[in-house]
Design a protein around this motif. Structure first.
Motif, short mmCIF file in Angstrom:
data_model
loop_
_atom_site.label_atom_id
_atom_site.label_comp_id
_atom_site.label_asym_id
_atom_site.label_seq_id
_atom_site.Cartn_x
_atom_site.Cartn_y
_atom_site.Cartn_z
N ILE A 151 0.75 8.34 -9.86
CA ILE A 151 1.31 7.11 -9.30
C ILE A 151 0.43 5.92 -9.66
CG2 ILE A 151 1.87 5.88 -7.16
CD1 ILE A 151 2.77 8.57 -5.99
N SER A 152 -0.87 6.08 -9.53
CA SER A 152 -1.81 4.99 -9.87
C SER A 152 -1.63 4.56 -11.32
CB SER A 152 -3.25 5.43 -9.63
OG SER A 152 -3.47 5.68 -8.27
N GLN A 153 -1.50 5.52 -12.23
CA GLN A 153 -1.34 5.20 -13.64
C GLN A 153 0.01 4.55 -13.93
OE1 GLN A 153 -2.13 9.02 -15.42
NE2 GLN A 153 -4.31 8.61 -15.62
N LYS A 154 1.06 5.08 -13.34
CA LYS A 154 2.41 4.56 -13.61
C LYS A 154 2.62 3.17 -13.03
CE LYS A 154 4.33 7.84 -15.93
NZ LYS A 154 4.64 7.60 -17.31
N LEU A 155 1.93 2.85 -11.93
CA LEU A 155 2.18 1.58 -11.24
C LEU A 155 1.07 0.55 -11.44
CD1 LEU A 155 3.71 2.85 -7.88
CD2 LEU A 155 4.77 2.61 -10.12
N VAL A 156 0.18 0.83 -12.37
CA VAL A 156 -1.01 0.00 -12.54
C VAL A 156 -0.68 -1.49 -12.72
CG1 VAL A 156 -1.28 0.33 -15.04
CG2 VAL A 156 -3.28 -0.11 -13.63
N ASP A 157 0.33 -1.85 -13.44
CA ASP A 157 0.67 -3.26 -13.67
C ASP A 157 1.91 -3.71 -12.93
OD1 ASP A 157 -1.51 -3.68 -15.40
OD2 ASP A 157 -0.39 -2.86 -17.09
N VAL B 102 -2.76 2.02 -4.45
CA VAL B 102 -2.42 3.42 -4.21
C VAL B 102 -3.67 4.11 -3.67
CG1 VAL B 102 -1.51 5.55 -5.20
CG2 VAL B 102 -0.77 3.35 -6.12
N LYS B 103 -3.52 4.70 -2.47
CA LYS B 103 -4.65 5.35 -1.81
C LYS B 103 -4.39 6.84 -1.68
CE LYS B 103 -6.00 1.39 0.98
NZ LYS B 103 -6.35 0.93 2.32
N TYR C 208 3.64 9.20 0.84
CA TYR C 208 4.28 10.30 0.12
C TYR C 208 3.59 11.61 0.49
CZ TYR C 208 5.24 13.61 -3.58
OH TYR C 208 5.58 14.75 -4.26
N LEU C 209 4.38 12.60 0.92
CA LEU C 209 3.89 13.94 1.21
C LEU C 209 4.62 14.92 0.30
CD1 LEU C 209 4.27 12.46 4.25
CD2 LEU C 209 3.21 14.59 4.89
N ASN C 210 3.88 15.73 -0.43
CA ASN C 210 4.52 16.73 -1.28
C ASN C 210 4.96 17.93 -0.44
OD1 ASN C 210 2.39 18.61 -1.02
ND2 ASN C 210 1.39 17.91 -2.87
N THR D 99 0.82 -1.21 0.00
CA THR D 99 0.00 0.00 0.00
C THR D 99 0.86 1.26 0.00
OG1 THR D 99 -0.20 -0.10 2.40
CG2 THR D 99 -2.00 -1.04 1.12
N ILE D 100 0.56 2.12 -0.96
CA ILE D 100 1.19 3.44 -1.06
C ILE D 100 0.09 4.46 -0.79
CG2 ILE D 100 2.28 5.13 -2.59
CD1 ILE D 100 3.50 2.77 -4.13
N ALA D 101 0.34 5.34 0.17
CA ALA D 101 -0.61 6.42 0.48
C ALA D 101 -0.04 7.74 -0.03
CB ALA D 101 -0.85 6.49 1.98
N VAL D 102 -0.86 8.49 -0.73
CA VAL D 102 -0.48 9.82 -1.21
C VAL D 102 -1.28 10.80 -0.37
CG1 VAL D 102 -0.41 11.37 -3.18
CG2 VAL D 102 -0.05 8.91 -3.52
N TYR D 103 -0.56 11.65 0.35
CA TYR D 103 -1.19 12.56 1.30
C TYR D 103 -1.72 13.81 0.61
CZ TYR D 103 -1.79 14.88 5.83
OH TYR D 103 -2.30 15.50 6.93
N ASP D 104 -3.03 13.90 0.50
CA ASP D 104 -3.75 15.09 0.03
C ASP D 104 -3.17 15.68 -1.26
OD1 ASP D 104 -5.60 17.13 -0.02
OD2 ASP D 104 -4.66 18.30 1.57
N ASP D 105 -2.98 14.85 -2.26
CA ASP D 105 -2.46 15.29 -3.56
C ASP D 105 -3.10 14.42 -4.65
OD1 ASP D 105 -0.99 15.97 -5.83
OD2 ASP D 105 0.93 16.00 -4.79
#
Length: 169
Positions: free
Chosen positions: A66-72, A82-83, A98-100, A53-59
């Motif tokens: 990330i969802s598109q690049k790591l889909v497969d 990816v959440k 990940y926090l920007n 699980t990868i969490a993207v913080y408010d972005d």
């Protein structure tokens, strides 16, 4: 030259100047997504998992990239989820967060709430001294990263020697 015509020229110039910036920003996000995948791929976690699980913080934009690049893609042969998250509680568990740069103020809270977990925290703008484990930095036009090996070890996370050798000191 009429005022309307000048306005159209200025508008056209501004739009033309924004296109490369948007392309550059997109490329930057794409590159970050690939780096994030490799950070996950070349780090070892102490526990087994069924889904990484990868969490993207408010972005939302970065979540989409990330969802598109790591889909497969997979991590250790397991699927990646990816959440998009807006907070982190002590009950949440994510392998990587990940926090920007806009959320660097939330870093201390995220670290506190992940204190008992093996979570890899990735940030922007060199947040290593503030507790991030991996942080993106831009030198010139190049995207680089720093690793806080001590913070990784505190969470029982092991970065590969290859990953460490690519990091800035």
């Amino acid at each position: 030259m009429s005022g309307c015509f000048k306005y159209m020229i200025v508008t056209a110039l501004l739009l033309a100047m924004q296109a490369p910036l948007k392309a550059q920003e997109s490329s930057y996000s794409d590159l970050q997504a690939i780096y994030i995948y490799n950070f996950a791929k070349y780090t070892s976690w102490p526990q087994e998992f069924n889904t990484f699980t990868i969490a993207v913080y408010d972005d939302a934009a970065m979540h989409k990239v990330i969802s598109q690049k790591l889909v497969d893609k997979t991590i250790k042969g397991k699927p990646i989820e990816v959440k998009l998250i807006y907070s982190v509680t002590k009950e949440d568990f994510f392998h990587l967060i990940y926090l920007n740069r806009h959320h660097s103020k939330s870093l201390a809270e995220v670290i506190q709430n992940c204190q008992q977990q093996n979570t890899l925290i990735v940030t922007e703008n060199d947040q290593i001294k503030k507790g991030a484990m991996i942080s993106f930095v831009v030198i010139g036009n190049k995207l680089r990263f720093k690793v806080n090996q001590e913070a990784l070890e505190d969470k029982d996370l092991i970065a590969s020697q290859g990953l460490l050798s690519l990091a800035m000191n």
